[in-house]
Write an enzyme that holds these catalytic residues in place. Structure first.
Site, PDB file in Angstrom:
ATOM      1  N   SER A 120      -6.649   8.861   2.171  1.00  0.00           N
ATOM      2  CA  SER A 120      -5.960   7.861   1.362  1.00  0.00           C
ATOM      3  C   SER A 120      -6.692   8.010  -0.136  1.00  0.00           C
ATOM      4  O   SER A 120      -7.560   8.558  -0.432  1.00  0.00           O
ATOM      5  CB  SER A 120      -6.339   6.483   1.918  1.00  0.00           C
ATOM      6  OG  SER A 120      -6.031   5.316   0.736  1.00  0.00           O
ATOM      7  N   SER A 121      -5.665   7.679  -1.209  1.00  0.00           N
ATOM      8  CA  SER A 121      -6.166   7.830  -2.562  1.00  0.00           C
ATOM      9  C   SER A 121      -7.537   6.755  -2.824  1.00  0.00           C
ATOM     10  O   SER A 121      -7.844   7.086  -3.867  1.00  0.00           O
ATOM     11  CB  SER A 121      -4.883   7.583  -3.322  1.00  0.00           C
ATOM     12  OG  SER A 121      -4.622   6.081  -3.296  1.00  0.00           O
ATOM     13  N   CYS A 122      -7.645   6.015  -2.036  1.00  0.00           N
ATOM     14  CA  CYS A 122      -8.930   5.138  -2.240  1.00  0.00           C
ATOM     15  C   CYS A 122     -10.257   5.858  -2.348  1.00  0.00           C
ATOM     16  O   CYS A 122     -11.172   5.051  -2.496  1.00  0.00           O
ATOM     17  CB  CYS A 122      -8.815   4.059  -1.412  1.00  0.00           C
ATOM     18  SG  CYS A 122      -9.564   4.561   0.339  1.00  0.00           S
ATOM     19  N   TYR A 149     -13.762   1.580   4.051  1.00  0.00           N
ATOM     20  CA  TYR A 149     -12.873   2.533   4.710  1.00  0.00           C
ATOM     21  C   TYR A 149     -12.976   3.704   3.860  1.00  0.00           C
ATOM     22  O   TYR A 149     -12.851   4.815   4.326  1.00  0.00           O
ATOM     23  CB  TYR A 149     -11.378   1.769   4.092  1.00  0.00           C
ATOM     24  CG  TYR A 149     -10.392   2.667   4.535  1.00  0.00           C
ATOM     25  CD1 TYR A 149      -9.949   2.789   6.017  1.00  0.00           C
ATOM     26  CD2 TYR A 149      -9.666   3.206   3.584  1.00  0.00           C
ATOM     27  CE1 TYR A 149      -8.702   3.366   6.312  1.00  0.00           C
ATOM     28  CE2 TYR A 149      -8.423   4.007   3.934  1.00  0.00           C
ATOM     29  CZ  TYR A 149      -7.819   4.093   5.165  1.00  0.00           C
ATOM     30  OH  TYR A 149      -6.935   4.759   5.536  1.00  0.00           O
ATOM     31  N   LYS A 153     -13.466   7.732   5.097  1.00  0.00           N
ATOM     32  CA  LYS A 153     -12.519   8.864   4.833  1.00  0.00           C
ATOM     33  C   LYS A 153     -13.201   9.945   4.171  1.00  0.00           C
ATOM     34  O   LYS A 153     -12.798  11.273   4.217  1.00  0.00           O
ATOM     35  CB  LYS A 153     -11.390   8.381   4.024  1.00  0.00           C
ATOM     36  CG  LYS A 153     -10.301   7.557   4.792  1.00  0.00           C
ATOM     37  CD  LYS A 153      -9.575   8.251   5.964  1.00  0.00           C
ATOM     38  CE  LYS A 153      -8.790   7.241   6.744  1.00  0.00           C
ATOM     39  NZ  LYS A 153      -8.144   8.076   7.998  1.00  0.00           N
ATOM     40  N   HIS A 192      -0.443  -4.060   3.391  1.00  0.00           N
ATOM     41  CA  HIS A 192      -0.434  -3.586   2.061  1.00  0.00           C
ATOM     42  C   HIS A 192       0.833  -4.277   1.290  1.00  0.00           C
ATOM     43  O   HIS A 192       1.430  -4.929   1.764  1.00  0.00           O
ATOM     44  CB  HIS A 192      -0.184  -2.001   1.872  1.00  0.00           C
ATOM     45  CG  HIS A 192      -1.348  -1.162   2.434  1.00  0.00           C
ATOM     46  ND1 HIS A 192      -1.355  -0.496   3.800  1.00  0.00           N
ATOM     47  CD2 HIS A 192      -2.681  -0.934   2.083  1.00  0.00           C
ATOM     48  CE1 HIS A 192      -2.494   0.000   3.652  1.00  0.00           C
ATOM     49  NE2 HIS A 192      -3.279  -0.189   2.770  1.00  0.00           N
TER      50      HIS A 192
END
Length: 376
Positions: A120-122, A149, A153, A192
Site C-alpha cells: 500500500s502507498s501508506c 500496518y 508492509k 476506506h
C-alpha cells in the site's frame, strides 16, 4: 547486485502455470483471479481463510510442501481505514507480519522463484515529496494513524529484497494507491473513504425517500449500521413526514451526512480492475526486465497508480452526484485528516508500457452499479 545463485529461468506465466492467489476473496485477489481466468489460466489455486489460516506457520508450511506452486500472488492482508487502524493497531501489525512472513518464506522453501507481494502507498513517509517515488521509502516518519500496518508492509518489501539478494529469487513488491471497486469492504466502522461514502450516501438517499425496507436489506448484505449513523437515518426518514416504524433515535435535527476531517487531503484512487491488469502485466515480464529494473541492489518495488489525485471534499461531491444523494454534508474537523497528500510517481511502470485505463468517474459508476446489484 542481485544474487545469481540458484537462479532459474522463468520467462513469464503460461496457461499451465500453477498460480496461488492468497486472499482471493478480497477485492484485489478476486479481481486478479477473475482476470487470470479471463486470460485462460486454469491452474489457479485458492483457499478460504477456513481452509488455510495464513497466520499459522505450520499450516502454511504444510500447504506449500504438498501443493505444486509456480507463482504466488500475496494479496491477503488485514486492511481498514483510519478508524480501524487507530482502534486495532496490534491486530494490524501482528496479523500482517505473520501472513507476509509465512507465505514468502514457505514459498521460497518450496522453490517458488516468482512472487508478487501487494502492499500500500501508506509505506511512504507522511510528508514525502509528491509524487512519491519508490526510493522515498524509509526516508521519513510514517503517518501515525496507520503506522503498524505500514511497518508490516515495509517488512514484506524487505523480505522480497532480501530473498532476491541472497537467493536469486525474483520477488516483486507492488504498491498501489487507494483501491476501490467490486468486493470492497463497506463496513462503516472499518472501511476506506470511497466505499464508506458510497454506502453512507446510498443509505441516506433511501432514508430520504422513506425506503426502510431497502435499508434493512442493505444492512443484511453489508453489515451493521453504527448507532450514530442510524440516528442520522432516523432523522432523515422522520423529516419526510411519514411513519416508517423506525427506532426512536431521539434525533430531531436537520439530517446530514457527517464526514471525518476537513476534506482537504488529496488522494489518488485506482480501480481494482486496473490494479489486476497491472499485476498480470508485471507477472508476464521477462526475467531480463526484472533483473534490469532491480540491479545494483535497488528495492524490487513498483508503484501502481493512475497519476492524478483529488481532494476528499471533491471526491465526496463526485460520489454524491453519482449516487444521487442531495442532502447536506457536514465535515467534522475535530477528526484526523491523515496524510495531507498521497500521489504516486508511476514513471517506472509507465516506462514498462502500462497505463491506467479507467477514469475515476467511470470507476465509481461501475462500483455503485455493482453495489446496487448486491441488494437485488
Amino acid at each position: 547486485m542481485i544474487a545469481t545463485q540458484n537462479k532459474t529461468s522463468f520467462a513469464a506465466l503460461n496457461p499451465r502455470s500453477h498460480i496461488y492467489v492468497a486472499g482471493h476473496r478480497g477485492m484485489v485477489g478476486s479481481a486478479i483471479v477473475s482476470r487470470l481466468k479471463g486470460e485462460g489460466y486454469t491452474n489457479i489455486v485458492t483457499l478460504t481463510h477456513q481452509e488455510l489460516e495464513l497466520i499459522d506457520q505450520q499450516a502454511v508450511r504444510h500447504f506449500f510442501k504438498n501443493k505444486k506452486i509456480d507463482f504466488v500472488v500475496l494479496a491477503a492482508a488485514k486492511v481498514g481505514g483510519i478508524h480501524a487502524n487507530n482502534t486495532y493497531p496490534a491486530d494490524f501489525i501482528y496479523q500482517n507480519l505473520m501472513i507476509t512472513a509465512n507465505v514468502i518464506y514457505q514459498a521460497f522453501k518450496s522453490g517458488v522463484q516468482r512472487l508478487l507481494f501487494l502492499g500500500s502507498s501508506c509505506i511512504y513517509p507522511k510528508h514525502a515529496a509528491q509524487p512519491m517515488k519508490e526510493e522515498y521509502l524509509l526516508t521519513g516518519k510514517l503517518e501515525p494513524t496507520n503506522e503498524p500496518y505500514a511497518v508490516a508492509k515495509i517488512a514484506g518489501i524487505k523480505l522480497c529484497e532480501s530473498f532476491n539478494r541472497q537467493y536469486g529469487t525474483r520477488y516483486y513488491a507492488v504498491m498501489p494507491n487507494n483501491l476501490y471497486g467490486p468486493n470492497d469492504n463497506y463496513d462503516l466502522e472499518n472501511s476506506h473513504v470511497l466505499p464508506a461514502l458510497i454506502r453512507k450516501y446510498h443509505l441516506a438517499k433511501l432514508a430520504a425517500r422513506g425506503d426502510w425496507t431497502e435499508i434493512k436489506k442493505d444492512r443484511s448484505r453489508f453489515g451493521d449500521i453504527p448507532d450514530d449513523f442510524m440516528a442520522c437515518l432516523g432523522a432523515i426518514c422522520k423529516s419526510c413526514g411519514h411513519d416508517h416504524k423506525l427506532p426512536d433515535t431521539g434525533v430531531k435535527s436537520q439530517p446530514a451526512v457527517n464526514l471525518w476531517g476537513s476534506g482537504s487531503p488529496r488522494r489518488e484512487f485506482v480501480h481494482v480492475d486496473d490494479m489486476a491488469d497491472a499485476c498480470i502485466f508485471l507477472m508476464n515480464r521477462e526475467d531480463e526486465v526484472f533483473d534490469s529494473l532491480f540491479a545494483d541492489n535497488r528495492l524490487p518495488l513498483i508503484n501502481i497508480g493512475c497519476g492524478t489525485d483529488i481532494t476528499i471534499r471533491d471526491l465526496a461531491g463526485l460520489i454524491a452526484e453519482i449516487v444521487g444523494y442531495q442532502g447536506d454534508i457536514v465535515w467534522d474537523s475535530s477528526r484526523p485528516d491523515g496524510t495531507p497528500r498521497k500521489l504516486l510517481d508511476i514513471s517506472k511502470l509507465e516506462q514498462l508500457g502500462w497505463k491506467s485505463a479507467i477514469s475515476l468517474a467511470e470507476g465509481i459508476k461501475r462500483t455503485y452499479e455493482w453495489y446496487l446489484a448486491q441488494n437485488t
